[in-house]
Design a protein around this motif. Structure first.
Motif, PDB file in Angstrom:
ATOM      1  N   GLY A 256      -5.812  18.220  -2.619  1.00 55.76           N
ATOM      2  CA  GLY A 256      -6.252  17.415  -1.478  1.00 55.76           C
ATOM      3  C   GLY A 256      -6.530  15.965  -1.800  1.00 55.76           C
ATOM      4  O   GLY A 256      -6.637  15.133  -0.889  1.00 55.76           O
ATOM      5  N   GLU A 257      -6.640  15.605  -3.080  1.00 54.24           N
ATOM      6  CA  GLU A 257      -6.889  14.214  -3.431  1.00 54.24           C
ATOM      7  C   GLU A 257      -5.612  13.388  -3.271  1.00 54.24           C
ATOM      8  O   GLU A 257      -4.497  13.853  -3.527  1.00 54.24           O
ATOM      9  N   ALA A 258      -5.790  12.135  -2.831  1.00 53.74           N
ATOM     10  CA  ALA A 258      -4.657  11.237  -2.572  1.00 53.74           C
ATOM     11  C   ALA A 258      -4.392  10.357  -3.792  1.00 53.74           C
ATOM     12  O   ALA A 258      -5.301  10.060  -4.570  1.00 53.74           O
ATOM     13  N   VAL A 259      -3.148   9.945  -3.906  1.00 52.40           N
ATOM     14  CA  VAL A 259      -2.737   9.112  -5.043  1.00 52.40           C
ATOM     15  C   VAL A 259      -1.993   7.887  -4.517  1.00 52.40           C
ATOM     16  O   VAL A 259      -1.086   8.001  -3.694  1.00 52.40           O
ATOM     17  N   GLY A 260      -2.377   6.700  -5.027  1.00 56.46           N
ATOM     18  CA  GLY A 260      -1.621   5.483  -4.744  1.00 56.46           C
ATOM     19  C   GLY A 260      -2.021   4.767  -3.473  1.00 56.46           C
ATOM     20  O   GLY A 260      -2.861   5.231  -2.693  1.00 56.46           O
ATOM     21  N   TYR A 261      -1.391   3.597  -3.264  1.00 52.70           N
ATOM     22  CA  TYR A 261      -1.668   2.784  -2.083  1.00 52.70           C
ATOM     23  C   TYR A 261      -1.403   3.570  -0.809  1.00 52.70           C
ATOM     24  O   TYR A 261      -0.381   4.252  -0.676  1.00 52.70           O
ATOM     25  N   VAL A 275       0.765   8.283 -15.136  1.00 56.49           N
ATOM     26  CA  VAL A 275       1.045   6.912 -14.705  1.00 56.49           C
ATOM     27  C   VAL A 275       2.017   6.298 -15.706  1.00 56.49           C
ATOM     28  O   VAL A 275       1.767   6.330 -16.920  1.00 56.49           O
ATOM     29  N   ILE A 276       3.114   5.772 -15.201  1.00 56.11           N
ATOM     30  CA  ILE A 276       4.178   5.218 -16.041  1.00 56.11           C
ATOM     31  C   ILE A 276       4.245   3.710 -15.832  1.00 56.11           C
ATOM     32  O   ILE A 276       4.201   3.227 -14.691  1.00 56.11           O
ATOM     33  N   ALA A 277       4.376   2.973 -16.925  1.00 56.83           N
ATOM     34  CA  ALA A 277       4.350   1.506 -16.875  1.00 56.83           C
ATOM     35  C   ALA A 277       5.698   0.944 -16.440  1.00 56.83           C
ATOM     36  O   ALA A 277       6.474   0.414 -17.246  1.00 56.83           O
ATOM     37  N   ILE A 278       5.991   1.070 -15.169  1.00 51.30           N
ATOM     38  CA  ILE A 278       7.179   0.454 -14.577  1.00 51.30           C
ATOM     39  C   ILE A 278       6.966   0.389 -13.068  1.00 51.30           C
ATOM     40  O   ILE A 278       6.256   1.239 -12.496  1.00 51.30           O
ATOM     41  N   GLY A 283      12.172  -3.915 -11.366  1.00 48.05           N
ATOM     42  CA  GLY A 283      13.433  -3.562 -10.738  1.00 48.05           C
ATOM     43  C   GLY A 283      13.524  -2.114 -10.311  1.00 48.05           C
ATOM     44  O   GLY A 283      14.543  -1.688  -9.762  1.00 48.05           O
ATOM     45  N   TYR A 284      12.469  -1.324 -10.562  1.00 45.39           N
ATOM     46  CA  TYR A 284      12.473   0.049 -10.060  1.00 45.39           C
ATOM     47  C   TYR A 284      12.366  -0.014  -8.540  1.00 45.39           C
ATOM     48  O   TYR A 284      11.627  -0.821  -7.984  1.00 45.39           O
ATOM     49  N   PRO A 285      13.112   0.827  -7.825  1.00 38.72           N
ATOM     50  CA  PRO A 285      13.198   0.663  -6.361  1.00 38.72           C
ATOM     51  C   PRO A 285      11.875   0.907  -5.636  1.00 38.72           C
ATOM     52  O   PRO A 285      11.262   1.962  -5.786  1.00 38.72           O
ATOM     53  N   ARG A 286      11.454  -0.064  -4.867  1.00 37.45           N
ATOM     54  CA  ARG A 286      10.201   0.010  -4.112  1.00 37.45           C
ATOM     55  C   ARG A 286      10.195   1.177  -3.131  1.00 37.45           C
ATOM     56  O   ARG A 286       9.155   1.780  -2.855  1.00 37.45           O
ATOM     57  N   HIS A 287      11.366   1.516  -2.600  1.00 39.08           N
ATOM     58  CA  HIS A 287      11.426   2.535  -1.551  1.00 39.08           C
ATOM     59  C   HIS A 287      11.818   3.911  -2.086  1.00 39.08           C
ATOM     60  O   HIS A 287      12.238   4.770  -1.312  1.00 39.08           O
ATOM     61  N   ALA A 288      11.684   4.116  -3.378  1.00 41.00           N
ATOM     62  CA  ALA A 288      11.922   5.454  -3.914  1.00 41.00           C
ATOM     63  C   ALA A 288      10.957   6.437  -3.264  1.00 41.00           C
ATOM     64  O   ALA A 288       9.754   6.181  -3.147  1.00 41.00           O
ATOM     65  N   GLN A 289      11.473   7.556  -2.839  1.00 48.94           N
ATOM     66  CA  GLN A 289      10.684   8.519  -2.075  1.00 48.94           C
ATOM     67  C   GLN A 289       9.931   9.479  -2.986  1.00 48.94           C
ATOM     68  O   GLN A 289      10.275   9.649  -4.159  1.00 48.94           O
ATOM     69  N   GLY A 305       3.529   9.298  -4.523  1.00 44.05           N
ATOM     70  CA  GLY A 305       2.860   8.082  -4.073  1.00 44.05           C
ATOM     71  C   GLY A 305       3.794   6.886  -4.042  1.00 44.05           C
ATOM     72  O   GLY A 305       4.972   6.979  -4.375  1.00 44.05           O
ATOM     73  N   ARG A 306       3.256   5.784  -3.619  1.00 44.02           N
ATOM     74  CA  ARG A 306       4.056   4.566  -3.491  1.00 44.02           C
ATOM     75  C   ARG A 306       4.323   3.916  -4.843  1.00 44.02           C
ATOM     76  O   ARG A 306       3.467   3.941  -5.735  1.00 44.02           O
ATOM     77  N   VAL A 307       5.486   3.324  -4.960  1.00 46.45           N
ATOM     78  CA  VAL A 307       5.818   2.532  -6.146  1.00 46.45           C
ATOM     79  C   VAL A 307       5.035   1.231  -6.095  1.00 46.45           C
ATOM     80  O   VAL A 307       5.056   0.505  -5.094  1.00 46.45           O
ATOM     81  N   SER A 308       4.324   0.920  -7.163  1.00 49.05           N
ATOM     82  CA  SER A 308       3.575  -0.335  -7.254  1.00 49.05           C
ATOM     83  C   SER A 308       4.399  -1.375  -8.002  1.00 49.05           C
ATOM     84  O   SER A 308       5.485  -1.089  -8.508  1.00 49.05           O
ATOM     85  N   MET A 309       3.870  -2.576  -8.120  1.00 48.46           N
ATOM     86  CA  MET A 309       4.587  -3.637  -8.817  1.00 48.46           C
ATOM     87  C   MET A 309       4.820  -3.297 -10.286  1.00 48.46           C
ATOM     88  O   MET A 309       5.886  -3.576 -10.840  1.00 48.46           O
TER      89      MET A 309
END
Length: 364
Positions: A256-261, A275-278, A283-289, A305-309
């Motif tokens: 039930g806990e949420a992850v990411g923005y 958590v992976i440093a990329i 250049g990793y795709p922002r809209h990866a599902q 969760g959402r891809v961060s910077m």
């Protein structure tokens, strides 16, 4: 423990293996290796040098812009270089002649500029005919006029190459490619000139499009240019780029806990996340599902969760034995970039070309 930030590993033996495979598809043909967009993100001079120094060498290189061609010359590349978009202004012609570049002609403005110029030496021309792509190229009914004027111009090397571009070659069921081949043959009939039509998909699926020159792009870098449904036709290619980073944090997450923005992913069960440093800054795709595959310790784990910077998160599973510092593969060896592109609603070309400057590069 050695942590790795985002790193693109460029496998030059894989590049040469792909090139040899391509040559086998058209043993008598010459190869114009397409290096535009920084060699699809792999390094312009690096790839050109590799394809110039190997036993099996490219016959020429194709780039989109003049600055790419000049960068190759400055890197010591002496092989023919073709400007695939041609030139844009009159002053480009002096540079093209000086550096012995070759250019595509695809419109009336280019023809007029070339024929009216005063050049120190003639330029080799590839005349592009629009056979159905409807992007660049002269209309078929214009061909004889263009060809005649080029033949009569003192600025043009008499060895003109005739070309077109396939629009649907990756679809073996489409009638578009046979129609384009037939039109190209009709327009150029009776002319004893070298011809070029096949892109990567044409090389794989349409041997009748090979002619004297083939123009591989995507498949040079180990990515299949055809649909995965055509399993019998899949080329034997090796990925040239493997994009990796490492786990920089591992956390236990309760159901039930949420992850990411935005909290867009909630854990369906107690689990462990990594958590992976990329991120999209690399250049990793922002809209990866959610569910986009990532390779960690020889198994596929899903992006969550959402891809961060600078970071992404993955679900490692409740019984994970992974450790901080373990390597994660985002695409490449063991994880085809095609699979990642599909989950990001894009194409492999975009992923490879979008690698940012802060990504470290290692060459094998």
């Amino acid at each position: 423990m050695t942590l790795r930030t985002a790193t693109a590993i460029i496998d030059l033996p894989a590049l040469i293996s792909n090139f040899c495979y391509i040559k086998k598809q058209s043993p008598q043909g010459k190869v114009l290796a397409v290096l535009k967009a920084n060699a699809y993100g792999h390094g312009l001079a690096r790839i050109a040098n590799a394809l110039s120094e190997s036993t099996n060498q490219a016959d020429a290189f194709g780039v989109a812009r003049l600055d790419e061609a000049l960068a190759l010359r400055e890197a010591g590349i002496t092989k023919p270089i073709v400007l695939l978009e041609g030139f844009f202004v009159h002053k480009d012609l002096d540079v093209i002649a000086e550096y012995e570049l070759q250019t595509i002609i695809h419109n009336q403005e280019q023809l007029s500029l070339l024929c009216s110029a005063t050049l120190a030496k003639p330029i080799k021309v590839w005349l592009k005919i629009d056979t159905g792509m409807h992007r660049l190229g002269i209309a078929p009914e214009e061909f004889r006029t263009f060809y005649g004027q080029l033949n009569q111009s003192k600025n043009v090397d008499p060895d003109i190459i005739l070309m077109s571009h396939l629009s649907c070659a990756d679809n073996a069921e489409s009638q578009a490619t046979p129609n384009q081949i037939a039109l190209f043959n009709q327009v150029t009939e009776g002319l004893n000139k070298s011809k070029s039509l096949a892109n990567s998909a044409g090389i794989c699926l349409w041997p009748e499009s090979h002619f004297q020159w083939i123009r591989p792009g995507l498949m040079l870098y180990g990515v299949s240019p055809i649909s995965e449904q055509l399993s019998a036709n899949q080329p034997n290619l090796k990925p040239v780029m493997t994009l990796q980073s490492s786990l920089i944090a591992i956390r236990n997450i309760a159901k039930g806990e949420a992850v990411g923005y935005g909290g867009t992913w909630q854990a369906p069960r107690d689990t462990t996340i990594g958590v992976i440093a990329i991120g999209y800054g690399d250049g990793y795709p922002r809209h990866a599902q959610n569910g986009t595959p990532v390779l960690v310790n020889d198994r596929i784990v899903p992006l969550i969760g959402r891809v961060s910077m600078d970071m992404i998160t993955v679900d490692l599973g409740k019984n994970s034995q992974d450790c901080i510092g373990d390597i994660a593969t985002l695409w490449g060896k063991g994880l085809p970039v095609e699979n990642v592109a599909k989950c990001a609603t894009t194409i492999p070309y975009e992923l490879l070309c979008n690698i940012s400057r802060r990504v470290q590069v290692t060459v094998k």
